[in-house]
Design a protein around this motif. Structure first.
Motif, PDB file in Angstrom:
ATOM      1  N   LYS A 125      -7.167   1.063   2.554  1.00 17.15           N
ATOM      2  CA  LYS A 125      -5.667   1.379   2.572  1.00 17.15           C
ATOM      3  C   LYS A 125      -5.232   1.641   0.784  1.00 17.15           C
ATOM      4  CE  LYS A 125      -3.260  -0.013   6.775  1.00 17.15           C
ATOM      5  NZ  LYS A 125      -2.595   1.243   6.964  1.00 17.15           N
ATOM      6  N   SER A 159       1.329   7.606   3.515  1.00 12.79           N
ATOM      7  CA  SER A 159       1.313   9.416   3.392  1.00 12.79           C
ATOM      8  C   SER A 159       1.813   9.770   4.800  1.00 12.79           C
ATOM      9  CB  SER A 159      -0.136   9.756   3.673  1.00 12.79           C
ATOM     10  OG  SER A 159      -0.241  11.083   3.627  1.00 12.79           O
ATOM     11  N   HIS A 175       0.846  -1.228   0.354  1.00 11.80           N
ATOM     12  CA  HIS A 175      -0.008   0.145  -0.149  1.00 11.80           C
ATOM     13  C   HIS A 175       0.743   1.257   0.028  1.00 11.80           C
ATOM     14  CE1 HIS A 175      -2.399  -2.903   2.147  1.00 11.80           C
ATOM     15  NE2 HIS A 175      -3.157  -2.796   1.228  1.00 11.80           N
ATOM     16  N   GLN A 201      -6.385   5.116   0.118  1.00  6.66           N
ATOM     17  CA  GLN A 201      -5.875   6.027   0.916  1.00  6.66           C
ATOM     18  C   GLN A 201      -7.041   6.377   1.818  1.00  6.66           C
ATOM     19  OE1 GLN A 201      -2.330   7.519   0.258  1.00  6.66           O
ATOM     20  NE2 GLN A 201      -2.355   5.415   0.218  1.00  6.66           N
ATOM     21  N   VAL A 202      -7.722   5.735   2.267  1.00 12.66           N
ATOM     22  CA  VAL A 202      -8.860   6.065   3.147  1.00 12.66           C
ATOM     23  C   VAL A 202      -8.423   5.890   4.652  1.00 12.66           C
ATOM     24  CG1 VAL A 202     -11.390   5.679   3.973  1.00 12.66           C
ATOM     25  CG2 VAL A 202     -10.668   5.489   1.547  1.00 12.66           C
ATOM     26  N   THR A 203      -8.731   6.977   5.603  1.00 16.06           N
ATOM     27  CA  THR A 203      -8.278   6.771   7.123  1.00 16.06           C
ATOM     28  C   THR A 203      -9.464   6.255   7.699  1.00 16.06           C
ATOM     29  OG1 THR A 203      -7.175   8.916   6.947  1.00 16.06           O
ATOM     30  CG2 THR A 203      -7.776   8.261   9.008  1.00 16.06           C
ATOM     31  N   ARG A 263      -2.528   9.947   7.874  1.00 12.14           N
ATOM     32  CA  ARG A 263      -3.684   9.981   6.671  1.00 12.14           C
ATOM     33  C   ARG A 263      -3.729   8.507   6.269  1.00 12.14           C
ATOM     34  NH1 ARG A 263      -7.530  12.850   4.540  1.00 12.14           N
ATOM     35  NH2 ARG A 263      -6.359  14.723   5.227  1.00 12.14           N
ATOM     36  N   SER A 264      -4.623   7.763   5.895  1.00 13.58           N
ATOM     37  CA  SER A 264      -4.832   6.583   5.352  1.00 13.58           C
ATOM     38  C   SER A 264      -4.508   5.351   6.445  1.00 13.58           C
ATOM     39  CB  SER A 264      -4.044   6.493   4.125  1.00 13.58           C
ATOM     40  OG  SER A 264      -2.761   6.221   4.255  1.00 13.58           O
ATOM     41  N   GLN A 296     -13.089  10.313   2.423  1.00 13.91           N
ATOM     42  CA  GLN A 296     -11.543  10.236   2.916  1.00 13.91           C
ATOM     43  C   GLN A 296     -11.345   9.666   4.056  1.00 13.91           C
ATOM     44  OE1 GLN A 296     -13.143  13.312   1.289  1.00 13.91           O
ATOM     45  NE2 GLN A 296     -12.009  12.955  -0.636  1.00 13.91           N
TER      46      GLN A 296
END
Length: 585
Positions: A400, A254, A251, A403-405, A276-277, A369
């Motif tokens: 992941k 960030s 993955h 790129q999602v937290t 983040r992510s 996000q």
């Protein structure tokens, strides 16, 4: 340079594969089904054999421009079109555009009369004509048992099966053949799996009143493949196989940090919040404030202009919005601006895989996000520990990759060891925050601490956090000789410490005043002594001056008396010499 040997050269040759377009199946088979070879799809009633075969044809025609032929022995063309339409596929339109040919072959055993040798020559002619009419690259035969139902001779059956599979290979088509599962073998006749180059087994089982479909690649000649069972779903947009695709662990990461919505919690994470992510786990028993902290996290993200998707499995959206009013958190404006979306369902509504597919669908549609799942343990309870961990792994992998937290809340059972209760998913998380009830002094208070935060400095101290009308406030818990104090005990201890400090301050002030008094008294004494000294010194100077004056007068008087008495010349001269030192005698 040394040339590679024959074994090394052979290992570099990859078997040509035909992508199915079915989500997850191509990942399991490392590219699809063997191109130009037959694949057997077997399973019991209702496991999805026909739908998988039909989707293989439809996606081939739509996505890969490969026309196909569907020859059915059980369902009519009209029935097949209606069934496939439930997956959102326009089979009728593809037939009209000559992308797919549907041929229903009526085979009724009661209408058959055995005469002479049995062969499939008529089938070959009919199927060959359909293939040639549209230049088909894919073929589906559904289902094989009906075709051989009236053939009792096993030797002839085996011969004709081999002949059928050889004929399909010679035509160069990628074929999918469905078959019913037997009692003691993969198929009813127990022969098809031996002559097929690839065998896929479908299973539909019920555990604890929850139905789950599974897929397993039993055999794949000439290629590596996943051999485990993988759950799959039949949804509005087709079949979705759910493999664990995160095994590669590649993955993107960030370095950006995002705030949690609680300033003191950010301070515990180096003053910047989470990466983040990252995947975040928030655990605690009932009533420790997991949903409240999650709502603050969602509110902070939406205020930054980020889309937040909140999955709730215990409370309705209206209930969460109402409850957050009690801490001064207004979520309605964010919902109206479409920055915050709630998705609430009871865990018992679906099985584990259907919940996961529904979440994937919602995430793909909303493109958030930040994702919050409250609580994830409600879903994990629907399956075994391994199934629950596999579900969380697939979910983390999916988020992941985008790129999602993600913030997961987990309900911890009281009295269980921490490692035992969270071992199913804690190792998958990048950060772990623990909320606990702390009972003492007749009260139950909340404490918080960071168990881990990968890649960042974080506090190792226990903090008490308060929920009030003004929101969440994280405060320092009292830690001393008497242990950890929270709530009114912490306040009382703080008051005692303040009182002790105040008493010390008062004592210091009193001592300061006393020292000041003594200093002033000393200064007065010094002043008095200085005054006495100056008075006596003045008197001494006055007396000295009087003595000098008297001495002078006395000398003058003596001189005058000597003159009057006619003192001798030596005396007189001496007197005059002293009176006039500049003259010589």
């Amino acid at each position: 340079m040394k040339k590679p040997g024959p074994k090394l050269a052979a290992s570099a040759t990859r078997l040509p594969k035909c992508p199915t377009g079915i989500q997850g199946l191509d990942e399991i088979t490392d590219g699809g089904l063997p191109r130009g070879r037959p694949t057997l799809v077997c399973g019991g009633a209702g496991c999805g054999k026909t739908l998988l075969a039909a989707e293989f044809l439809v996606r081939g025609a739509v996505q890969f421009d490969e026309p196909g032929v569907l020859m059915a022995f059980e369902e009519t063309e009209k029935e097949l079109k209606a069934n496939v339409a439930s997956l959102g596929f326009d089979l009728e339109g593809l037939v009209r555009r000559k992308k797919i040919v549907v041929d229903y072959v009526h085979v009724e055993r009661s209408e058959m009369q055995e005469s002479g040798e049995y062969d499939l020559e008529g089938l070959f002619v009919r199927l060959g004509h359909a293939i040639d009419s549209i230049g088909a690259k894919r073929v589906v035969l559904d289902t094989l048992e009906v075709l051989f139902a009236s053939l009792p001779n096993e030797a002839v059956l085996r011969s004709e099966l081999r002949r059928l599979f050889r004929w399909l290979k010679e035509k160069g088509v990628t074929a999918v053949i469905t078959a019913e599962r037997g009692r003691e073998s993969l198929t009813r006749h127990g022969l098809e799996e031996y002559v097929s180059d690839c065998v896929i087994l479908l299973d539909h089982r019920v555990n604890d009143q929850i139905a789950t479909r599974h897929l397993r690649v039993v055999k794949y000649r000439g290629a590596l493949h996943g051999t485990n069972e993988f759950p799959f779903l039949i949804g509005d947009d087709g079949i979705s196989v759910l493999p664990i695709t995160s095994l590669a662990l590649n993955h993107q990461v960030s370095t950006e940090r995002i705030a949690t919505g609680v300033p003191r919690l950010d301070a515990m994470l180096g003053g910047k919040g989470f990466f983040r992510s990252s995947s975040i786990l928030l655990t605690g028993t009932a009533g420790t404030g997991k949903t409240t902290i999650s709502s603050n996290f969602a509110h902070a993200a939406a205020r930054r202009g980020e889309r937040v998707l909140f999955f709730s499995f215990e409370e309705s959206p209206n209930q969460i919005v109402r409850n957050m009013h009690s801490i001064g958190l207004q979520l309605e404006p964010l919902v109206k601006r479409r920055l915050l979306r709630f998705h609430s369902q009871r865990p018992s509504l679906y099985g584990l895989e259907m919940h996961l597919a529904t979440m994937f669908k919602e995430i793909a549609a909303f493109q958030p996000q930040v994702v919050i799942i409250d609580p994830i343990t409600s879903l994990m309870d629907l399956g075994t520990v391994s199934e629950g961990k596999g579900m969380v792994t697939r979910l983390i992998d999916y988020l992941k990759a985008g790129q999602v937290t993600t913030l997961f809340t987990s309900l911890t059972q009281g009295g269980h060891a921490l490692q035992q209760s969270e071992s199913g998913m804690s190792s998958l998380m990048d950060a772990w925050i623990l909320l606990q009830d702390f009972e003492g002094n007749g009260e139950r208070n909340r404490v918080l601490y960071v168990l881990k935060a990968r890649g960042m400095a974080h506090s190792n101290q226990i903090r008490e956090f308060l929920i009030s009308d003004h929101g969440i406030d994280v405060v320092d818990a009292y830690i001393g000789a008497s242990g950890v104090l929270t709530g009114s005990a912490r306040v009382a201890q703080g008051d005692l410490e303040k009182a002790a400090v105040l008493a010390s301050q008062q004592e210091a002030a009193q001592l300061k005043r006393e020292v000041e008094r003594k200093r002033k008294a000393l200064e007065r004494q010094i002043g008095d002594l200085r005054a006495d000294y100056e008075t006596e010194a003045l008197e001494l100077r006055r007396i000295a001056e009087q003595v000098g004056t008297r001495t002078l007068l006395l000398g003058t008087e003596r001189t005058a008396s000597g003159i009057l008495r006619q003192a001798d010349a030596k005396v007189a001269a001496s007197t005059r010499s002293k009176a006039k030192p500049g003259r010589k005698i």
